[in-house]
Scaffold this active site. Structure first.
Site, mmCIF file in Angstrom:
data_model
loop_
_atom_site.group_PDB
_atom_site.id
_atom_site.type_symbol
_atom_site.label_atom_id
_atom_site.label_comp_id
_atom_site.label_asym_id
_atom_site.label_seq_id
_atom_site.Cartn_x
_atom_site.Cartn_y
_atom_site.Cartn_z
ATOM 1 N N GLY A 31 23.556 18.337 13.420
ATOM 2 C CA GLY A 31 23.572 17.483 12.244
ATOM 3 C C GLY A 31 22.358 16.583 12.131
ATOM 4 O O GLY A 31 21.348 16.781 12.789
ATOM 5 N N TYR A 32 22.506 15.583 11.247
ATOM 6 C CA TYR A 32 21.409 14.703 10.844
ATOM 7 C C TYR A 32 20.243 15.591 10.396
ATOM 8 O O TYR A 32 19.129 15.503 10.881
ATOM 9 C CB TYR A 32 20.994 13.751 11.979
ATOM 10 N N LEU A 33 20.600 16.490 9.475
ATOM 11 C CA LEU A 33 19.699 17.587 9.113
ATOM 12 C C LEU A 33 18.427 17.071 8.438
ATOM 13 O O LEU A 33 18.477 16.201 7.570
ATOM 14 C CB LEU A 33 20.420 18.560 8.171
ATOM 15 N N HIS A 37 15.637 21.706 9.917
ATOM 16 C CA HIS A 37 16.905 22.447 9.830
ATOM 17 C C HIS A 37 16.985 23.197 8.500
ATOM 18 O O HIS A 37 17.446 24.346 8.453
ATOM 19 C CB HIS A 37 18.100 21.482 9.892
ATOM 20 N N GLY A 150 15.306 26.930 16.117
ATOM 21 C CA GLY A 150 13.929 26.470 15.949
ATOM 22 C C GLY A 150 13.156 26.562 17.264
ATOM 23 O O GLY A 150 13.717 26.351 18.342
ATOM 24 N N ASP A 153 12.736 23.571 20.086
ATOM 25 C CA ASP A 153 13.456 23.622 21.366
ATOM 26 C C ASP A 153 13.248 25.019 21.945
ATOM 27 O O ASP A 153 14.194 25.810 22.058
ATOM 28 C CB ASP A 153 14.934 23.317 21.137
ATOM 29 N N GLN A 156 15.315 26.012 24.930
ATOM 30 C CA GLN A 156 16.686 26.332 24.501
ATOM 31 C C GLN A 156 16.753 27.764 23.961
ATOM 32 O O GLN A 156 17.651 28.533 24.313
ATOM 33 C CB GLN A 156 17.111 25.337 23.417
ATOM 34 N N MET A 187 9.163 17.732 13.717
ATOM 35 C CA MET A 187 10.360 17.099 13.146
ATOM 36 C C MET A 187 11.505 17.148 14.150
ATOM 37 O O MET A 187 11.708 18.159 14.815
ATOM 38 C CB MET A 187 10.767 17.808 11.861
ATOM 39 N N SER A 189 15.584 15.058 14.892
ATOM 40 C CA SER A 189 16.554 14.028 14.481
ATOM 41 C C SER A 189 16.288 12.726 15.225
ATOM 42 O O SER A 189 16.646 11.649 14.750
ATOM 43 C CB SER A 189 17.980 14.494 14.779
HETATM 44 O O1 PAF Z 1 19.604 22.467 19.055
HETATM 45 C C1 PAF Z 1 20.700 21.920 18.813
HETATM 46 O O2 PAF Z 1 20.871 21.231 17.805
HETATM 47 C C2 PAF Z 1 21.856 22.098 19.789
HETATM 48 O O3 PAF Z 1 21.390 22.169 21.093
HETATM 49 C C3 PAF Z 1 22.753 23.291 19.453
HETATM 50 C C4 PAF Z 1 22.010 24.607 19.590
HETATM 51 C C5 PAF Z 1 23.308 23.163 18.032
HETATM 52 C C6 PAF Z 1 23.944 23.334 20.413
HETATM 53 O O4 PAF Z 1 24.689 22.166 20.341
#
Ligand code: PAF
Length: 295
Positions: A31-33, A37, A150, A153, A156, A187, A189
């Site tokens: 969130g907090y798009l 996002h 994205g 990260d 991730q 960018m 959040s």
């Molecule tokens: O990147 C994020 O916003 C979070 O790590 C994710 C992938 C939504 C998992 O909570």
């Protein structure tokens, strides 16, 4: 755009679309798009029939000392941004819906070894297992789909790629380019936490990565010297405290001693209590495709 708050409603809705042969695009978020996002949702909307944006601030990926309670939230704003970007469904579950026995009641954890131990994992040892656990759960709820993440990260994304491969999730992953502010700041959040002074200094992280990538493009391959270049740039802003600056292999995330054209530059820098991360590779230096970091 429909907003759904329960897993059963979401599954039922997706099943109807799947019956009609529609492709499913999933954009998991906390969130907090922001525009970054929105660009993921727009890409999903261009490539998939049904686009689901999920908004859930996942407690499993925050350590006790981290910013879970103060993590920015704005459900009405998220709803507007997701709808404008082309989402068909917004999944907004509460904690109880995702983890019926509460955070402490979650007994299962999905962890991806090695990739999770470096860089972000060094200072946040439980973060990636918490992230993978919720992403695995969302994939399990959505079923076969294309999921958009994205490259901001990047670690991730690499970890989710390994999880999908190792556990045979029927999910195609799409890594999307980093969206940057006009001055190059990636960018995030978390940028809203920056004071005016910190915000003015923050682009130094992208500038350091760009300086090192430029140096590599001119033929410097020694990682010691590339790291020194990054440090020199960061030290122009005394309020930036370096956590790490790395040059790594983009698949294994192993640190290199000699860089090559595939190498990726990563950094984490603290500005007061705000910790910013960024990364890039040589392709981002392409002047036409990224005005923000070409200055
Ligand atoms: O990147 C994020 O916003 C979070 O790590 C994710 C992938 C939504 C998992 O909570």
């Amino acid at each position: 755009m429909k907003t759904l708050t329960t897993i059963s409603e979401l599954r039922a809705e997706i099943a109807q679309h799947r019956l009609q042969g529609q492709s499913i695009g999933l954009v998991p978020t906390m969130g907090y798009l922001h525009s970054g996002h929105a660009s993921l949702i727009e890409r999903a909307a261009a490539e998939c029939d049904l686009v689901i944006t999920t908004v859930f601030v996942n407690p499993l990926q925050f350590a006790a000392t981290e910013d879970l309670s103060s993590y920015p939230r704005d459900a009405p704003g998220d709803s507007r941004t997701a709808a404008a970007a082309g989402a068909d469904l917004l999944f907004l579950p509460g904690l109880q819906e995702m983890y019926p026995l509460g955070r402490e009641g979650v007994l299962t954890s999905v962890s991806v070894n090695e990739l999770s131990a470096v860089m972000e994992g060094e200072s946040r040892p439980t973060h990636f297992a918490g992230m993978c656990t919720v992403v695995a759960k969302l994939f399990n709820i959505a079923g076969p789909c294309t999921a958009y993440f994205g490259k901001k990260d990047f670690q991730q994304l690499a970890i989710v790629q390994a999880m999908v491969r190792d556990l045979s999730f029927d999910v195609e992953l799409v890594g999307c380019e980093i969206c940057r502010e006009p001055d190059g700041l990636a960018m995030s959040s978390r940028n809203v936490y920056l004071s005016t002074e910190q915000r003015a200094a923050a682009p130094v992280l992208a500038q350091a990565l760009v300086a090192a990538a430029r140096s590599l493009s001119r033929g410097e391959t020694s990682v010691d010297r590339l790291r020194a270049t990054m440090m020199d740039v960061i030290s122009t802003q005394a309020i930036g405290q370096v956590e790490y600056l790395e040059v790594v292999d983009p698949i294994t995330l192993r640190p290199l001693t000699q860089a090559d054209a595939r190498s990726r530059f990563f950094g984490a820098v603290r500005f007061g209590s705000v910790r910013l991360i960024d990364n890039l590779d040589l392709s981002e230096l392409d002047l036409d495709s990224n005005a923000a970091i070409s200055q």
